[in-house]
Design a protein around this motif. Structure first.
Motif, PDB file in Angstrom:
ATOM      1  N   LYS A 206       3.556   3.482   0.208  1.00 42.52           N
ATOM      2  CA  LYS A 206       2.679   2.483   0.807  1.00 42.52           C
ATOM      3  C   LYS A 206       1.610   3.192   1.638  1.00 42.52           C
ATOM      4  N   GLN A 257      -3.114   1.521  -9.083  1.00 39.04           N
ATOM      5  CA  GLN A 257      -2.969   0.355  -8.197  1.00 39.04           C
ATOM      6  C   GLN A 257      -4.154   0.279  -7.241  1.00 39.04           C
ATOM      7  N   LYS A 258      -4.532   1.437  -6.673  1.00 41.34           N
ATOM      8  CA  LYS A 258      -5.642   1.456  -5.728  1.00 41.34           C
ATOM      9  C   LYS A 258      -6.994   1.384  -6.443  1.00 41.34           C
TER      10      LYS A 258
END
Length: 338
Positions: A206, A257-258
């Motif tokens: 995270k 994802q980013k």
């Protein structure tokens, strides 16, 4: 305004590759690189050994580049070099040589940002489609992991970056845990093609906003291997391909994802990758798959993914057009913001 035809000599020496390229405007006439094998026995680049090797390599590399391009040094119109970021000793060899050559030939000197050059490698003219501004660039290497918003050849904004380790280091260090030689990244990629990426599951770290984190991922792989090897000393040997595939699958998920979030936030669906890790087959396949979602993607040729002088040359060319020259008092910088 500079002459329409320019012959630019470029030097790259930010890490352990000594490279020289000759460009005629935005076309590459030669791109010569000397690699340093000495670091393999140490499992990583040794800065002092790297700078000494640059000193030995730079003259023959420059000579070979000029010969292959069939260009006399008197025809050169500018000298470009990597100012940073990188290893200070390595950068000093390249910058000192570039300044001396610029002074001796009485032609302009151009300093280049290494990571900007990775992005601008897409503008080397090979008859291909080039990115249109603005676009997003994912720069992934042994020392950097960044999402960059590119609005001009030299106007770039980092909108996401690693908080700790770079993706290339994540590949190399997890590969080292598995007993693979340095650099382990390409071997992880090769072995992963034969494995099942869903065999083992690793956590997704995270990190806030568009930033990355890889240190926790490396630790999770280490603990996973230690636990299973304790139970079965042959665990790595029996499962090497599946472990590599699972590692690569997780790293690609972390990256995308980013990147997907960046596309959503900016509304920019034109995306390019650059840097040594952009040679990874899984990352290339994943990016190409995004075309089905309306992305326009740009993937550099393999010869322009690793550190090379051609990318320094194309970055220098656009600065040459803008008459953006450096003085002889310019200094190499190990850390330099985008």
């Amino acid at each position: 305004m500079p002459a329409q035809i320019s012959y630019l000599l470029a030097i790259e020496s930010s890490c352990d590759d000594t490279s020289c390229a000759i460009l005629k405007n935005d076309k590459v006439l030669s791109n010569v690189t000397a690699n340093q094998k000495v670091h393999q026995q140490y499992g990583g680049v040794v800065p002092e050994l790297a700078s000494r090797a640059h000193q030995s390599n730079i003259v023959p590399v420059v000579h070979t580049a000029l010969a292959q391009a069939n260009i006399d040094k008197k025809q050169l119109t500018a000298i470009a070099f990597t100012r940073g970021p990188g290893l200070m000793g390595s950068l000093l060899v390249g910058s000192s040589f570039a300044k001396s050559l610029s002074l001796g030939l009485e032609i302009p000197l151009i300093e280049v940002h290494h990571m900007q050059a990775h992005i601008l490698a897409h503008f080397i003219d090979q008859g291909q489609k080039k990115p249109e501004f603005p676009f997003l660039a994912l720069t992934i290497s042994g020392g950097h992991t960044q999402i960059v918003k590119v609005t001009d050849h030299h106007k770039m904004e980092v909108i996401g970056s690693t908080m700790d380790d770079a993706v290339g280091e994540a590949f190399d260090k997890t590969g080292k845990i598995l007993g693979l030689d340095y650099p382990a990244g390409p071997m992880v990629d090769s072995l992963s093609r034969k494995g099942n990426p869903h065999t083992f599951k690793f956590p997704i770290p995270k990190a806030p906003n568009l930033d990355y984190s890889f240190s926790g991922f490396k630790t999770s792989v280490l603990y996973f291997i230690q636990k299973n090897v304790k139970e079965d000393p042959e665990f790595i040997k029996k499962n090497l391909e599946d472990i590599c595939a699972s590692i690569q699958f997780t790293i690609i998920n972390i990256l995308f994802q980013k990147l997907e979030k960046a596309v959503e936030q900016t509304g920019i669906k034109s995306v390019a990758i650059g840097g040594g890790v952009s040679a990874n087959s899984g990352i290339r396949e994943k990016l190409l798959s995004k075309e089905k979602e309306g992305w326009t993607v740009f993937i550099p040729p393999f010869e322009y993914t690793t550190d090379n002088a051609a990318m320094i040359g194309i970055s220098g060319y656009y600065k040459y057009l803008d008459q953006d020259f450096a003085g002889l008092d310019i200094t190499a910088t190990a850390r330099i913001p985008m």
